[in-house]
Design a protein around this motif. Structure first.
Motif, PDB file in Angstrom:
ATOM      1  N   ASP A   1       9.375  10.653 -11.258  1.00 24.22           N
ATOM      2  CA  ASP A   1       7.725  10.411 -12.342  1.00 24.22           C
ATOM      3  C   ASP A   1       8.053   9.350 -12.780  1.00 24.22           C
ATOM      4  OD1 ASP A   1       5.646  11.484 -12.981  1.00 24.22           O
ATOM      5  OD2 ASP A   1       6.042  13.555 -13.862  1.00 24.22           O
ATOM      6  N   SER A   2       6.741   8.926 -12.828  1.00 24.72           N
ATOM      7  CA  SER A   2       6.538   7.487 -13.705  1.00 24.72           C
ATOM      8  C   SER A   2       5.754   7.858 -14.735  1.00 24.72           C
ATOM      9  CB  SER A   2       6.304   6.008 -13.225  1.00 24.72           C
ATOM     10  OG  SER A   2       5.624   6.255 -12.690  1.00 24.72           O
ATOM     11  N   CYS A   3       4.882   9.311 -15.246  1.00 25.30           N
ATOM     12  CA  CYS A   3       4.339   9.117 -16.114  1.00 25.30           C
ATOM     13  C   CYS A   3       4.852   9.312 -17.196  1.00 25.30           C
ATOM     14  CB  CYS A   3       3.353  10.767 -15.406  1.00 25.30           C
ATOM     15  SG  CYS A   3       1.424  10.633 -16.622  1.00 25.30           S
ATOM     16  N   PRO A   4       4.208   8.464 -18.076  1.00 28.64           N
ATOM     17  CA  PRO A   4       5.373   8.194 -19.564  1.00 28.64           C
ATOM     18  C   PRO A   4       4.772   9.561 -20.521  1.00 28.64           C
ATOM     19  CG  PRO A   4       2.946   6.202 -19.536  1.00 28.64           C
ATOM     20  CD  PRO A   4       3.185   7.453 -17.745  1.00 28.64           C
TER      21      PRO A   4
ATOM     22  N   ILE B   1       2.279  10.589  -1.853  1.00 26.38           N
ATOM     23  CA  ILE B   1       2.689  11.790  -1.849  1.00 26.38           C
ATOM     24  C   ILE B   1       4.062  11.281  -3.112  1.00 26.38           C
ATOM     25  CG2 ILE B   1       2.134  13.592  -0.481  1.00 26.38           C
ATOM     26  CD1 ILE B   1       4.921  13.165   1.280  1.00 26.38           C
ATOM     27  N   SER B   2       4.716  11.647  -3.745  1.00 22.14           N
ATOM     28  CA  SER B   2       6.218  11.887  -4.401  1.00 22.14           C
ATOM     29  C   SER B   2       6.373  10.698  -5.298  1.00 22.14           C
ATOM     30  CB  SER B   2       7.831  11.858  -3.652  1.00 22.14           C
ATOM     31  OG  SER B   2       7.739  12.084  -2.448  1.00 22.14           O
ATOM     32  N   PHE B   3       4.948  10.294  -6.183  1.00 23.31           N
ATOM     33  CA  PHE B   3       4.538   9.359  -7.181  1.00 23.31           C
ATOM     34  C   PHE B   3       5.021   8.300  -6.559  1.00 23.31           C
ATOM     35  CE2 PHE B   3       7.140  13.939  -8.236  1.00 23.31           C
ATOM     36  CZ  PHE B   3       5.692  14.413  -9.019  1.00 23.31           C
ATOM     37  N   GLY B   4       4.573   8.443  -4.962  1.00 21.83           N
ATOM     38  CA  GLY B   4       4.355   6.832  -4.725  1.00 21.83           C
ATOM     39  C   GLY B   4       2.733   6.048  -4.643  1.00 21.83           C
ATOM     40  N   GLY B   5       2.878   5.154  -4.415  1.00 20.20           N
ATOM     41  CA  GLY B   5       1.562   3.996  -4.231  1.00 20.20           C
ATOM     42  C   GLY B   5       0.937   3.824  -5.205  1.00 20.20           C
ATOM     43  N   THR B   6      -0.453   3.595  -5.742  1.00 21.73           N
ATOM     44  CA  THR B   6      -0.743   3.947  -6.704  1.00 21.73           C
ATOM     45  C   THR B   6      -1.274   4.550  -7.797  1.00 21.73           C
ATOM     46  OG1 THR B   6      -2.237   1.541  -5.530  1.00 21.73           O
ATOM     47  CG2 THR B   6      -3.424   2.498  -7.750  1.00 21.73           C
ATOM     48  N   ARG B   7      -0.222   4.082  -9.226  1.00 22.27           N
ATOM     49  CA  ARG B   7      -0.993   5.475 -10.702  1.00 22.27           C
ATOM     50  C   ARG B   7      -2.330   5.268 -10.860  1.00 22.27           C
ATOM     51  NH1 ARG B   7       3.662   4.624 -13.534  1.00 22.27           N
ATOM     52  NH2 ARG B   7       2.208   2.905 -15.220  1.00 22.27           N
ATOM     53  N   LEU B   8      -3.001   5.960 -11.543  1.00 25.63           N
ATOM     54  CA  LEU B   8      -4.024   6.216 -12.534  1.00 25.63           C
ATOM     55  C   LEU B   8      -3.527   7.143 -13.469  1.00 25.63           C
ATOM     56  CD1 LEU B   8      -7.040   6.132 -10.915  1.00 25.63           C
ATOM     57  CD2 LEU B   8      -6.228   4.000 -11.346  1.00 25.63           C
ATOM     58  N   GLN B   9      -3.355   5.975 -14.928  1.00 30.40           N
ATOM     59  CA  GLN B   9      -3.453   7.395 -16.172  1.00 30.40           C
ATOM     60  C   GLN B   9      -3.777   7.059 -16.790  1.00 30.40           C
ATOM     61  OE1 GLN B   9       0.832   4.694 -16.252  1.00 30.40           O
ATOM     62  NE2 GLN B   9      -0.154   5.270 -18.924  1.00 30.40           N
ATOM     63  N   PHE B  10      -4.503   8.614 -17.307  1.00 35.08           N
ATOM     64  CA  PHE B  10      -5.492   8.959 -18.528  1.00 35.08           C
ATOM     65  C   PHE B  10      -5.300   9.394 -19.698  1.00 35.08           C
ATOM     66  CE2 PHE B  10      -7.323   8.898 -14.250  1.00 35.08           C
ATOM     67  CZ  PHE B  10      -8.400   8.301 -14.537  1.00 35.08           C
TER      68      PHE B  10
ATOM     69  N   ALA C   1       0.746  -1.245   0.113  1.00 35.41           N
ATOM     70  CA  ALA C   1       0.149   0.426  -0.262  1.00 35.41           C
ATOM     71  C   ALA C   1       0.642   0.963  -0.188  1.00 35.41           C
ATOM     72  CB  ALA C   1      -0.894  -0.037   1.001  1.00 35.41           C
ATOM     73  N   LYS C   2       2.036   1.465   0.235  1.00 35.99           N
ATOM     74  CA  LYS C   2       2.906   2.637   0.498  1.00 35.99           C
ATOM     75  C   LYS C   2       4.245   2.151  -0.695  1.00 35.99           C
ATOM     76  CE  LYS C   2       0.835   4.235   3.791  1.00 35.99           C
ATOM     77  NZ  LYS C   2       0.143   5.856   3.275  1.00 35.99           N
ATOM     78  N   GLY C   3       3.979   1.700  -0.974  1.00 33.60           N
ATOM     79  CA  GLY C   3       4.860   1.344  -1.894  1.00 33.60           C
ATOM     80  C   GLY C   3       4.678   1.656  -2.900  1.00 33.60           C
ATOM     81  N   SER C   4       6.069   1.344  -4.234  1.00 34.03           N
ATOM     82  CA  SER C   4       5.727   2.566  -4.938  1.00 34.03           C
ATOM     83  C   SER C   4       6.108   1.885  -6.526  1.00 34.03           C
ATOM     84  CB  SER C   4       7.346   3.515  -5.247  1.00 34.03           C
ATOM     85  OG  SER C   4       7.131   4.626  -6.159  1.00 34.03           O
ATOM     86  N   THR C   5       6.003   2.678  -7.805  1.00 32.14           N
ATOM     87  CA  THR C   5       5.629   1.301  -8.748  1.00 32.14           C
ATOM     88  C   THR C   5       7.378   2.311  -9.765  1.00 32.14           C
ATOM     89  OG1 THR C   5       4.444   3.332  -9.640  1.00 32.14           O
ATOM     90  CG2 THR C   5       3.280   1.140  -9.362  1.00 32.14           C
ATOM     91  N   LEU C   6       7.724   3.035  -9.203  1.00 27.44           N
ATOM     92  CA  LEU C   6       8.813   3.810  -9.067  1.00 27.44           C
ATOM     93  C   LEU C   6      10.156   3.386 -10.283  1.00 27.44           C
ATOM     94  CD1 LEU C   6       8.466   7.887  -7.952  1.00 27.44           C
ATOM     95  CD2 LEU C   6       8.138   6.596 -10.213  1.00 27.44           C
ATOM     96  N   ALA C   7      10.775   3.162 -10.537  1.00 29.54           N
ATOM     97  CA  ALA C   7      11.805   2.619 -10.250  1.00 29.54           C
ATOM     98  C   ALA C   7      13.139   3.852  -9.559  1.00 29.54           C
ATOM     99  CB  ALA C   7      12.407   3.074 -12.571  1.00 29.54           C
ATOM    100  N   PRO C   8      14.017   2.763  -9.593  1.00 31.09           N
ATOM    101  CA  PRO C   8      15.189   3.246  -8.528  1.00 31.09           C
ATOM    102  C   PRO C   8      16.059   5.222  -9.161  1.00 31.09           C
ATOM    103  CG  PRO C   8      15.952   1.449  -8.691  1.00 31.09           C
ATOM    104  CD  PRO C   8      14.184   1.093  -9.779  1.00 31.09           C
TER     105      PRO C   8
END
Length: 195
Positions: A98-101, A116-125, A87-94
């Motif tokens: 920011d991981s938004c394409p 915060i800091s682009f962590g947690g679950t990401r929704l992209q539209f 839940a508090k993890g991140s999908t960011l690479a080291p």
């Protein structure tokens, strides 16, 4: 020349017979090999529960990875949910902020994160209008804590619990981002909750 043609024909027939003889062996080998594990079996319990809930709320999505589900609209990829292992993890690479394409050529996105800091679950539209309801995909508990908009224009997303009031929306400036919605620099209105 005629002998050469017959020689090539013999090689072709012999090769075909050899392949035909090998085919049952290859098929048997493939049948006994273990199948590729499903995405759910590779995911954490947090990823599985989050994605299962999202697919119940927003049917029609397709799981494309252990922590990812995609929805298409009118034949085009429109919404992607990426879920970290915890839940508090991140999908960011080291070493990535920011991981938004944001490809030079191709689809640009409006992304929101529940930490915060682009962590947690990401929704992209890809098509970010007020009719895109964050709660529909992220659940009633969804709260945007950081965002990134790589599209060249302002994006509006419905973040509010009423779900039907298109006048209440989250506004993100084009080609901008905020790692902490609560503390935009110098009060800059990069994020506006407006009616």
């Amino acid at each position: 020349a005629l002998a050469l043609k017959f020689s090539k024909l013999a090689v072709a027939i012999t090769g075909t017979l050899a392949l035909t003889a090998m085919t049952p062996a290859l098929a048997a080998s493939a049948a006994t090999s273990s199948p590729r594990p499903s995405f759910a079996s590779q995911a954490t319990s947090f990823q599985n529960s989050t994605i299962s809930a999202a697919l119940r709320r927003a049917p029609g999505g397709k799981r494309t990875g252990s922590g990812q589900v995609e929805w298409r609209q009118y034949g085009h990829l429109a919404v992607v949910m990426t879920v970290p292992a915890t839940a508090k993890g991140s999908t960011l690479a080291p070493n990535v902020a920011d991981s938004c394409p944001a490809p030079l050529i191709g689809t640009r996105w409006s992304c929101v994160y529940d930490e915060i800091s682009f962590g947690g679950t990401r929704l992209q539209f890809t098509d970010a209008g007020p009719y895109q309801d964050l709660h529909y995909y992220g659940g009633n508990e969804w709260d945007t804590n950081s965002w990134s908009n790589t599209r060249g224009q302002r994006a509006w997303l419905n973040e509010f619990a009423s779900h039907s009031d298109s006048g209440l929306s989250l506004c993100m400036t084009g080609n901008a981002h905020a790692g902490n919605v609560a503390s935009n620099p110098a009060g800059t209105p990069l994020l506006q909750r407006s009616a």
